[in-house]
Design a protein around this motif. Structure first.
Motif, mmCIF file in Angstrom:
data_model
loop_
_atom_site.group_PDB
_atom_site.id
_atom_site.type_symbol
_atom_site.label_atom_id
_atom_site.label_comp_id
_atom_site.label_asym_id
_atom_site.label_seq_id
_atom_site.Cartn_x
_atom_site.Cartn_y
_atom_site.Cartn_z
ATOM 1 N N ASP A 159 -1.852 2.955 3.453
ATOM 2 C CA ASP A 159 -1.927 3.316 1.938
ATOM 3 C C ASP A 159 -2.660 2.572 1.171
ATOM 4 O OD1 ASP A 159 -0.767 0.801 1.800
ATOM 5 O OD2 ASP A 159 1.229 1.437 1.852
ATOM 6 N N ASP A 160 -2.612 2.246 0.045
ATOM 7 C CA ASP A 160 -3.567 1.688 -0.960
ATOM 8 C C ASP A 160 -3.843 0.020 -0.752
ATOM 9 O OD1 ASP A 160 -1.202 0.940 -2.052
ATOM 10 O OD2 ASP A 160 -1.861 1.414 -3.958
ATOM 11 N N ARG A 161 -3.143 -0.499 0.322
ATOM 12 C CA ARG A 161 -3.330 -2.011 0.769
ATOM 13 C C ARG A 161 -4.662 -2.220 1.174
ATOM 14 N NH1 ARG A 161 2.638 -2.830 2.952
ATOM 15 N NH2 ARG A 161 2.266 -0.513 3.416
ATOM 16 N N GLU A 162 -4.923 -3.508 1.038
ATOM 17 C CA GLU A 162 -6.186 -4.004 1.832
ATOM 18 C C GLU A 162 -5.762 -4.910 3.043
ATOM 19 O OE1 GLU A 162 -9.477 -4.661 -1.187
ATOM 20 O OE2 GLU A 162 -7.665 -4.667 -2.419
ATOM 21 N N PHE A 163 -6.750 -5.402 3.646
ATOM 22 C CA PHE A 163 -6.570 -6.436 4.650
ATOM 23 C C PHE A 163 -7.668 -7.274 4.897
ATOM 24 C CE2 PHE A 163 -8.313 -3.083 7.215
ATOM 25 C CZ PHE A 163 -9.033 -3.891 8.049
ATOM 26 N N PHE A 164 -7.207 -8.351 5.549
ATOM 27 C CA PHE A 164 -8.292 -9.114 6.241
ATOM 28 C C PHE A 164 -7.830 -10.012 7.488
ATOM 29 C CE2 PHE A 164 -5.968 -12.025 3.478
ATOM 30 C CZ PHE A 164 -5.784 -13.102 4.233
ATOM 31 N N ASP A 165 -8.583 -10.281 8.433
ATOM 32 C CA ASP A 165 -8.410 -10.703 9.675
ATOM 33 C C ASP A 165 -8.661 -12.238 9.773
ATOM 34 O OD1 ASP A 165 -8.261 -8.093 10.500
ATOM 35 O OD2 ASP A 165 -9.888 -8.052 11.753
ATOM 36 N N VAL A 166 -7.752 -12.930 10.484
ATOM 37 C CA VAL A 166 -7.531 -14.215 10.798
ATOM 38 C C VAL A 166 -7.295 -14.677 12.239
ATOM 39 C CG1 VAL A 166 -6.828 -16.566 10.250
ATOM 40 C CG2 VAL A 166 -6.563 -14.877 8.398
ATOM 41 N N TYR A 167 -8.480 -15.205 12.780
ATOM 42 C CA TYR A 167 -8.315 -15.541 14.294
ATOM 43 C C TYR A 167 -7.881 -17.044 14.705
ATOM 44 C CZ TYR A 167 -11.008 -11.474 15.464
ATOM 45 O OH TYR A 167 -11.293 -9.931 15.470
ATOM 46 N N THR A 168 -7.309 -17.586 15.477
ATOM 47 C CA THR A 168 -7.038 -18.696 15.890
ATOM 48 C C THR A 168 -8.254 -19.116 16.632
ATOM 49 O OG1 THR A 168 -6.078 -18.400 18.275
ATOM 50 C CG2 THR A 168 -4.698 -18.164 16.302
ATOM 51 N N PRO B 141 -11.699 -15.787 5.310
ATOM 52 C CA PRO B 141 -12.770 -15.453 4.845
ATOM 53 C C PRO B 141 -13.445 -15.765 3.853
ATOM 54 C CG PRO B 141 -11.559 -13.659 6.049
ATOM 55 C CD PRO B 141 -10.693 -14.708 5.861
ATOM 56 N N PRO B 142 -14.759 -16.050 3.703
ATOM 57 C CA PRO B 142 -15.326 -16.582 2.393
ATOM 58 C C PRO B 142 -15.229 -15.534 1.254
ATOM 59 C CG PRO B 142 -16.879 -16.872 4.046
ATOM 60 C CD PRO B 142 -15.739 -16.342 4.898
ATOM 61 N N ILE C 145 -12.780 -13.607 0.906
ATOM 62 C CA ILE C 145 -11.205 -13.567 0.254
ATOM 63 C C ILE C 145 -11.004 -14.994 -0.467
ATOM 64 C CG2 ILE C 145 -8.953 -13.756 1.128
ATOM 65 C CD1 ILE C 145 -9.876 -11.303 1.350
ATOM 66 N N VAL C 146 -11.772 -16.133 -0.071
ATOM 67 C CA VAL C 146 -11.528 -17.306 -0.837
ATOM 68 C C VAL C 146 -12.050 -17.266 -2.220
ATOM 69 C CG1 VAL C 146 -11.962 -19.962 -0.926
ATOM 70 C CG2 VAL C 146 -11.337 -18.616 1.061
ATOM 71 N N GLU C 147 -13.278 -16.598 -2.312
ATOM 72 C CA GLU C 147 -13.780 -16.704 -3.592
ATOM 73 C C GLU C 147 -12.977 -15.351 -4.468
ATOM 74 O OE1 GLU C 147 -16.516 -16.546 -6.628
ATOM 75 O OE2 GLU C 147 -16.344 -17.966 -4.864
ATOM 76 N N ARG C 148 -12.550 -14.389 -3.897
ATOM 77 C CA ARG C 148 -11.828 -13.448 -4.612
ATOM 78 C C ARG C 148 -10.620 -13.963 -5.397
ATOM 79 N NH1 ARG C 148 -9.446 -7.795 -2.303
ATOM 80 N NH2 ARG C 148 -8.298 -6.862 -4.284
ATOM 81 N N PHE C 149 -10.007 -14.790 -4.776
ATOM 82 C CA PHE C 149 -8.800 -15.353 -5.236
ATOM 83 C C PHE C 149 -8.854 -16.815 -5.640
ATOM 84 C CE2 PHE C 149 -7.350 -12.085 -2.415
ATOM 85 C CZ PHE C 149 -6.637 -11.200 -3.267
ATOM 86 N N SER C 150 -10.058 -17.289 -5.959
ATOM 87 C CA SER C 150 -10.293 -18.641 -6.561
ATOM 88 C C SER C 150 -10.179 -18.843 -8.130
ATOM 89 C CB SER C 150 -11.767 -19.246 -6.199
ATOM 90 O OG SER C 150 -12.746 -18.413 -6.862
ATOM 91 N N GLY C 151 -9.696 -19.968 -8.576
ATOM 92 C CA GLY C 151 -9.612 -19.890 -9.935
ATOM 93 C C GLY C 151 -8.175 -19.650 -10.316
ATOM 94 N N GLY C 152 -7.230 -19.956 -9.396
ATOM 95 C CA GLY C 152 -5.865 -19.381 -9.888
ATOM 96 C C GLY C 152 -5.381 -18.046 -9.601
ATOM 97 N N LYS C 153 -6.186 -17.468 -9.265
ATOM 98 C CA LYS C 153 -5.804 -15.859 -9.007
ATOM 99 C C LYS C 153 -4.760 -16.015 -7.920
ATOM 100 C CE LYS C 153 -10.223 -13.604 -10.284
ATOM 101 N NZ LYS C 153 -10.931 -15.088 -10.019
ATOM 102 N N VAL C 154 -3.761 -14.757 -7.782
ATOM 103 C CA VAL C 154 -2.567 -14.769 -7.084
ATOM 104 C C VAL C 154 -2.660 -13.664 -6.070
ATOM 105 C CG1 VAL C 154 -0.280 -14.486 -6.946
ATOM 106 C CG2 VAL C 154 -1.176 -15.968 -8.605
ATOM 107 N N MET C 155 -2.650 -14.053 -4.857
ATOM 108 C CA MET C 155 -2.555 -13.078 -3.717
ATOM 109 C C MET C 155 -1.032 -12.293 -3.478
ATOM 110 S SD MET C 155 -3.792 -13.196 0.123
ATOM 111 C CE MET C 155 -5.437 -13.534 -0.215
ATOM 112 N N ALA C 156 -0.913 -11.332 -3.497
ATOM 113 C CA ALA C 156 0.380 -10.564 -3.145
ATOM 114 C C ALA C 156 0.183 -10.008 -1.778
ATOM 115 C CB ALA C 156 0.635 -9.601 -4.015
ATOM 116 N N ILE C 157 1.021 -10.713 -0.786
ATOM 117 C CA ILE C 157 1.037 -10.331 0.768
ATOM 118 C C ILE C 157 1.862 -9.449 1.099
ATOM 119 C CG2 ILE C 157 0.964 -11.215 3.013
ATOM 120 C CD1 ILE C 157 -0.182 -14.196 1.682
ATOM 121 N N THR C 158 1.881 -8.198 1.302
ATOM 122 C CA THR C 158 3.067 -7.381 1.572
ATOM 123 C C THR C 158 3.151 -7.187 3.068
ATOM 124 O OG1 THR C 158 1.424 -5.408 1.523
ATOM 125 C CG2 THR C 158 2.436 -5.954 -0.632
#
Length: 328
Positions: free
Chosen positions: A33-42, A63-64, A66-79
């Motif tokens: 659907d309209d959700r986005e994603f990013f990957d994290v590896y161990t 991922p850099p 992602i960090v930049e996008r949500f910096s400055g107090g922005k809130v991520m909604a993890i669904t």
């Protein structure tokens, strides 16, 4: 390597399958659907047959972008999120067969590292009773630097208790629901993974491997008995008891005279020890130790079950000896 895909805010399922859920007739368990994603590896996980990998993988940066996008107090909604175990096959990344590596369980945490960090914390009594951390006295937990009234969460935990079924388990939330996290930048994970790959296997078809003597799982079971966590007979084990002095009712009483005499010597230093077994209602029942003026110690095992108040005030100093925890 374990890979987490977090559906954060247009994505097909990472695991190439349809998630079957109980209310699948009314709820779409696909992420297309309209959700986005990013990957994290161990970090890479390297084991030999029968070894267990159970360790904290440290600070894993998101991922850099992602960090930049949500910096400055922005809130991520993890669904929702998905999990896989992957390995390199030539130029391709493929899933590790469950007949090779069994994921017993995992728990993962995502934090705003400017506000919180992971620490190895002492577990409280309630957590110990629930058997968390498999009997260990410490557990990795997120700690907020400064406790105050944050408008949004600074830490989020992901752990559904999934083991081998983690790939086919749906970890999504209903429309309108999400785990909120303010300015996340770091990922943490503690996987517990068992190497069940008999190296004589040439493909993913299960082939039984060696097991400890006390494993009740037969070769015909169709799965490796190591996933039941049988104890090995290759490591020597010595059992010891820990005792404490108690002026109150003993929570774990001493059960016989031999244990009493051994416990007394363990908890009360002395240059000279003596022991006796009596049946005297004027002496506290069970295990006591009398410390004399010359520093000698007398351990007493009293089989009497009732107590009569002692008439003499000129008695030696007496303490009770109680059973503490079991050490392995």
């Amino acid at each position: 390597i374990l890979i987490f895909v977090l559906q954060c805010c247009q994505a097909a399922n990472m695991n190439d399958l349809h998630y079957n859920i109980a209310n699948g007739d009314t709820f779409n368990a696909d992420y297309s659907d309209d959700r986005e994603f990013f990957d994290v590896y161990t970090n890479p996980i390297r084991t030999l047959y029968s070894q267990v990998h159970w360790t904290q993988h440290g600070n894993i940066p998101l991922p850099p972008e992602i960090v930049e996008r949500f910096s400055g107090g922005k809130v991520m909604a993890i669904t929702g999120y998905e999990v896989d175990q992957v390995m390199q096959s030539g130029d391709d990344e493929v899933s590790v067969p469950i007949t090779w590596a069994y994921n017993h369980h995992y728990y993962a945490t995502m934090v705003n590292s400017k506000v919180a960090k992971m620490v190895l914390a002492e577990m409280n009594e309630a957590e110990m009773k629930m058997g968390m951390s498999h009997g260990a006295k410490t557990m990795w937990q997120a700690k907020i630097f400064e406790e105050k009234d944050y408008k949004f969460p600074q830490v989020q935990l992901f752990s559904e208790g999934n083991g081998g079924e983690m790939r086919r388990s749906y970890h999504g939330y209903p429309r309108g629901y999400a785990q909120l996290l303010q300015s996340p930048d770091t990922f943490h994970i503690v996987p517990m993974q068992i190497d069940v790959w008999n190296r004589e296997m040439t493909n993913t078809t299960f082939l039984p491997g060696p097991l400890p003597r006390n494993s009740p799982i037969p070769p015909s079971a169709g799965y490796n008995g190591l996933i039941e966590c049988p104890c090995t007979d290759r490591l020597p084990k010595e059992w010891h008891m820990t005792y404490t002095l108690s002026a109150e009712e003993c929570k774990g009483p001493i059960i016989d005279s031999s244990e009493c005499f051994s416990a007394a010597q363990q908890v009360i230093p002395s240059t000279e020890y003596s022991t006796r077994t009596i049946e005297d209602p004027s002496v506290p029942p069970g295990c006591t130790a009398s410390i004399h003026e010359d520093g000698s110690l007398q351990a007493t095992w009293n089989t009497a079950t009732t107590i009569v108040e002692a008439s003499s005030s000129n008695t030696d100093r007496v303490v009770g000896v109680a059973l503490g925890v079991v050490n392995l």
